[in-house]
Design an enzyme around this catalytic site. Structure first.
Site, PDB file in Angstrom:
ATOM      1  N   GLY A  84     -13.787   3.178   2.926  1.00 17.26           N
ATOM      2  CA  GLY A  84     -13.828   3.976   1.700  1.00 17.26           C
ATOM      3  C   GLY A  84     -12.421   4.478   1.466  1.00 17.26           C
ATOM      4  N   GLY A  86      -9.826   6.437   2.210  1.00 17.17           N
ATOM      5  CA  GLY A  86      -9.532   7.345   3.316  1.00 17.17           C
ATOM      6  C   GLY A  86      -8.333   8.222   3.020  1.00 17.17           C
ATOM      7  N   LYS A 106      -2.517   7.628  -4.174  1.00 17.84           N
ATOM      8  CA  LYS A 106      -2.598   7.196  -2.777  1.00 17.84           C
ATOM      9  C   LYS A 106      -1.779   8.172  -1.923  1.00 17.84           C
ATOM     10  CE  LYS A 106      -2.325   2.725  -0.378  1.00 17.84           C
ATOM     11  NZ  LYS A 106      -2.201   1.292  -0.661  1.00 17.84           N
ATOM     12  N   GLY A 119      -4.913  10.644   6.177  1.00 20.34           N
ATOM     13  CA  GLY A 119      -5.096  10.712   4.727  1.00 20.34           C
ATOM     14  C   GLY A 119      -3.797  10.665   3.938  1.00 20.34           C
ATOM     15  N   ARG A 169      -0.979   5.055  -8.982  1.00 20.53           N
ATOM     16  CA  ARG A 169      -1.028   3.666  -9.423  1.00 20.53           C
ATOM     17  C   ARG A 169      -2.128   3.481 -10.450  1.00 20.53           C
ATOM     18  NH1 ARG A 169      -3.446   0.731  -4.059  1.00 20.53           N
ATOM     19  NH2 ARG A 169      -5.580   1.406  -4.333  1.00 20.53           N
ATOM     20  N   ARG A 176     -13.900  -2.854  -5.751  1.00 21.71           N
ATOM     21  CA  ARG A 176     -13.527  -3.925  -4.819  1.00 21.71           C
ATOM     22  C   ARG A 176     -14.752  -4.766  -4.481  1.00 21.71           C
ATOM     23  NH1 ARG A 176      -9.371  -0.723  -1.590  1.00 21.71           N
ATOM     24  NH2 ARG A 176      -9.039   1.077  -2.907  1.00 21.71           N
ATOM     25  N   ASP A 243     -12.215  -5.519   1.280  1.00 18.18           N
ATOM     26  CA  ASP A 243     -12.013  -4.191   0.687  1.00 18.18           C
ATOM     27  C   ASP A 243     -10.674  -4.119  -0.045  1.00 18.18           C
ATOM     28  OD1 ASP A 243     -11.235  -4.466   3.511  1.00 18.18           O
ATOM     29  OD2 ASP A 243     -10.330  -2.490   3.253  1.00 18.18           O
ATOM     30  N   ASN A 244      -9.846  -5.152   0.097  1.00 15.49           N
ATOM     31  CA  ASN A 244      -8.576  -5.183  -0.631  1.00 15.49           C
ATOM     32  C   ASN A 244      -8.604  -6.217  -1.758  1.00 15.49           C
ATOM     33  OD1 ASN A 244      -7.541  -3.201   1.029  1.00 15.49           O
ATOM     34  ND2 ASN A 244      -6.599  -4.642   2.453  1.00 15.49           N
ATOM     35  N   ASP A 253      -3.813  -3.275  -3.111  1.00 16.19           N
ATOM     36  CA  ASP A 253      -3.627  -2.704  -1.771  1.00 16.19           C
ATOM     37  C   ASP A 253      -2.609  -3.481  -0.943  1.00 16.19           C
ATOM     38  OD1 ASP A 253      -5.131  -0.494  -2.045  1.00 16.19           O
ATOM     39  OD2 ASP A 253      -6.522  -0.923  -0.422  1.00 16.19           O
TER      40      ASP A 253
HETATM   41  P1  AMP Z   1      -5.859  -0.749   4.079  1.00 12.82           P
HETATM   42  O1  AMP Z   1      -6.060  -1.994   4.866  1.00 12.82           O
HETATM   43  O2  AMP Z   1      -4.510  -0.088   4.239  1.00 12.82           O
HETATM   44  O3  AMP Z   1      -6.148  -0.966   2.643  1.00 12.82           O
HETATM   45  O4  AMP Z   1      -6.873   0.378   4.638  1.00 12.82           O
HETATM   46  C1  AMP Z   1      -8.086   0.113   5.295  1.00 12.82           C
HETATM   47  C2  AMP Z   1      -8.934   1.372   5.360  1.00 12.82           C
HETATM   48  O5  AMP Z   1      -8.298   2.403   6.105  1.00 12.82           O
HETATM   49  C3  AMP Z   1      -9.260   1.982   4.006  1.00 12.82           C
HETATM   50  O6  AMP Z   1     -10.567   2.473   4.052  1.00 12.82           O
HETATM   51  C4  AMP Z   1      -8.235   3.086   3.881  1.00 12.82           C
HETATM   52  O7  AMP Z   1      -8.649   4.112   3.031  1.00 12.82           O
HETATM   53  C5  AMP Z   1      -8.121   3.578   5.315  1.00 12.82           C
HETATM   54  N1  AMP Z   1      -6.820   4.169   5.636  1.00 12.82           N
HETATM   55  C6  AMP Z   1      -5.636   3.518   5.746  1.00 12.82           C
HETATM   56  N2  AMP Z   1      -4.643   4.383   6.069  1.00 12.82           N
HETATM   57  C7  AMP Z   1      -5.208   5.610   6.158  1.00 12.82           C
HETATM   58  C8  AMP Z   1      -4.713   6.923   6.454  1.00 12.82           C
HETATM   59  N3  AMP Z   1      -3.437   7.151   6.737  1.00 12.82           N
HETATM   60  N4  AMP Z   1      -5.606   7.936   6.440  1.00 12.82           N
HETATM   61  C9  AMP Z   1      -6.892   7.734   6.174  1.00 12.82           C
HETATM   62  N5  AMP Z   1      -7.423   6.523   5.888  1.00 12.82           N
HETATM   63  C10 AMP Z   1      -6.604   5.480   5.887  1.00 12.82           C
HETATM   64 MG    MG Z   2      -7.290  -1.088   1.382  1.00 10.65          MG
END
Ligand code: AMP
Ligand code: MG
Length: 468
Positions: A84, A86, A106, A119, A169, A176, A243-244, A253
């Protein structure tokens, strides 16, 4: 706020969102604003002084209703139900005439989907995303856009402690493939149906009343066209998890992405991707695999044979779109399709054998055509391909088209690195200059620009950190 918000996602989908404000991380600084995009979203209004306070969460952004979206996804081949937003929040939907645009922040602080992570986003990865999205947009490759970059006072622990940032953005939609996987996994059939219909209405209003087979075929086609364009420009996404993947077929992403410098199609850039799942040559296949996961997720909405029929169009759509892009890049619209494909094959072999720079080689071809004799790579070792090309094209190259599609400047990791290092010391002049070049990448003035230069052997960056 000069942006008119609608916030239909927050209103329509409370069961898959969590409402929460942007959590500031100290004072903010507006480091870069995308003026043309801002003008589009506001009908040309002047950015207000409070903009960075709004985007950085120090004051509520008038009209917005920020939410974290819940989704799931397949990461490196494995289903993960716990994903989700994050660290991102959907600020709301901007409305200009009939057009609806998502605005997302973001780095907006932890959410219920952060899984213990902070986060936050670091300045480095926010700049990398900014550069790539504006570069892809200039190459007419569908992508999310960067609206504004804000630095915070956060000190963020990654492999080292890094300065924090937030990136605003825009996207046609932030829905997704993983949204539908979540609905499927949780048995949320009504939500799935409404989400599908709403996303189609926002993305392709002319298909609002079409049947789901036709709508899904559009998703397949848009995904195929996006990936074909990546292949034609040597763009490696790096984290093609479901998810991307945007339902709208926009590049989405950005993590450890790269554009190829010298043509080494087997090279892997994401060091957490040990199996090479997401290398350049894998992307078309992974795109289909991801669409198959989407098809499975929406199977409650439509019969399996209709889904299969739509999936069968993926490969031909991708081939067609790839050949269209390469036809323009090589200026060979006068040549029959079969011979064009052969020229492409020979061209790529020539580049690979010589480890030639993937972007500048096309410019060597233009120079050769204008000089009517081989230049650059073609003079060094491309003589037989150059002759074959001339035999086939027979003096009818579309040189004007070639100049409009072959960039002098793309995102190169060593340039991005310099821009980031300067920005981390508070100097944004390189960032502004590089983005300007990336936004006008075909301009002849850039021929001698330092931004057009490929890396020297010492400047090569082979593997990229995934941490963002
Ligand atoms: P990504 O592959 O970077 O698109 O992220 C994969 C998952 O990890 C998604 O659910 C993001 O929201 C979560 N995520 C990535 N980096 C962070 C972060 N620094 N804090 C919290 N959630 C994160
Ligand atoms: Mg992502």
């Amino acid at each position: 706020m000069p942006i008119v918000f609608d916030n239909r996602f927050a209103r329509k989908f409370p069961e898959i969102t969590t409402r929460q404000p942007i959590k500031p991380d100290g004072e903010v600084n507006l480091r870069w604003l995308n003026s043309p995009l801002w003008a589009e979203l506001t009908n040309g209004e002047t950015p207000p002084a409070e903009l960075s306070q709004w985007l950085g969460g120090l004051e509520h952004c008038p009209g917005s209703d920020p939410v974290a979206q819940k989704y799931a996804g397949h990461q490196f081949g494995h289903f993960n139900p716990y994903l989700g937003d994050g660290r991102g929040l959907l600020l709301g939907q901007a409305v200009v005439g009939d057009k609806i645009t998502d605005i997302h922040i973001k780095g907006a602080g932890p959410t219920p989907y952060s899984r213990g992570a902070d986060g936050r986003a670091v300045l480095r990865s926010s700049i990398r995303e900014l550069l790539a999205s504006e570069a892809l947009h200039a190459l007419t490759i569908p992508t999310t856009r960067a609206l504004a970059l804000i630095s915070t006072q956060g000190k963020i622990q990654r492999e080292r402690v890094e300065p924090g940032a937030m990136l605003a953005r825009t996207a046609t939609t932030h829905v997704r493939f993983g949204h539908f996987e979540h609905c499927f996994h949780r048995g949320l059939e009504d939500t799935m149906h409404n989400l599908w219909q709403d996303t189609i209405e926002v993305t392709w209003p002319h298909l609002a009343d079409a049947d789901i087979e036709e709508q899904f075929s559009q998703v397949v086609k848009s995904t195929a066209e996006m990936i074909a364009a990546w292949q034609a420009y040597g763009f490696i996404h790096g984290v093609m998890n479901t998810d991307n993947m945007s339902l709208a077929g926009e590049t989405f992403d950005f993590g450890p992405y790269a554009f190829l410098d010298d043509y080494q199609p087997e090279k892997i850039f994401n060091h957490t991707d040990a199996g090479g799942r997401y290398g350049l040559l894998q992307q078309p296949g992974v795109g289909l695999w991801n669409l198959q996961r989407l098809a499975q997720a929406i199977s409650p909405l439509i019969e399996a044979d209709k889904l299969r029929a739509a999936l069968d169009t993926y490969e031909p759509e991708l081939r067609k779109a790839y050949l269209n892009r390469m036809t323009k890049r090589l200026g060979m619209s006068s040549v029959p399709a079969k011979e064009r494909m052969q020229l492409v094959g020979g061209w790529l072999s020539l580049l690979e054998v010589n480890q030639a720079d993937y972007q500048l080689a096309f410019r060597d071809l233009i120079d050769s055509l204008e000089a009517k004799e081989p230049k650059g790579l073609l003079a060094q070792s491309g003589d037989s391909w150059w002759q074959e090309y001339n035999n086939v094209v027979n003096g009818e190259s579309d040189i004007d088209v070639m100049k409009q599609v072959n960039p002098w400047v793309i995102v190169r990791t060593h340039h991005a690195q310099r821009v980031i290092e300067a920005a981390e010391t508070g100097d944004d002049s390189l960032l502004h200059d590089y983005v300007q070049a990336l936004m006008t990448p075909f301009s002849e003035r850039l021929r001698e620009s330092p931004w057009a230069k490929p890396p020297t052997a010492e400047e090569q960056v082979s593997e990229l950190s995934c941490s963002s």
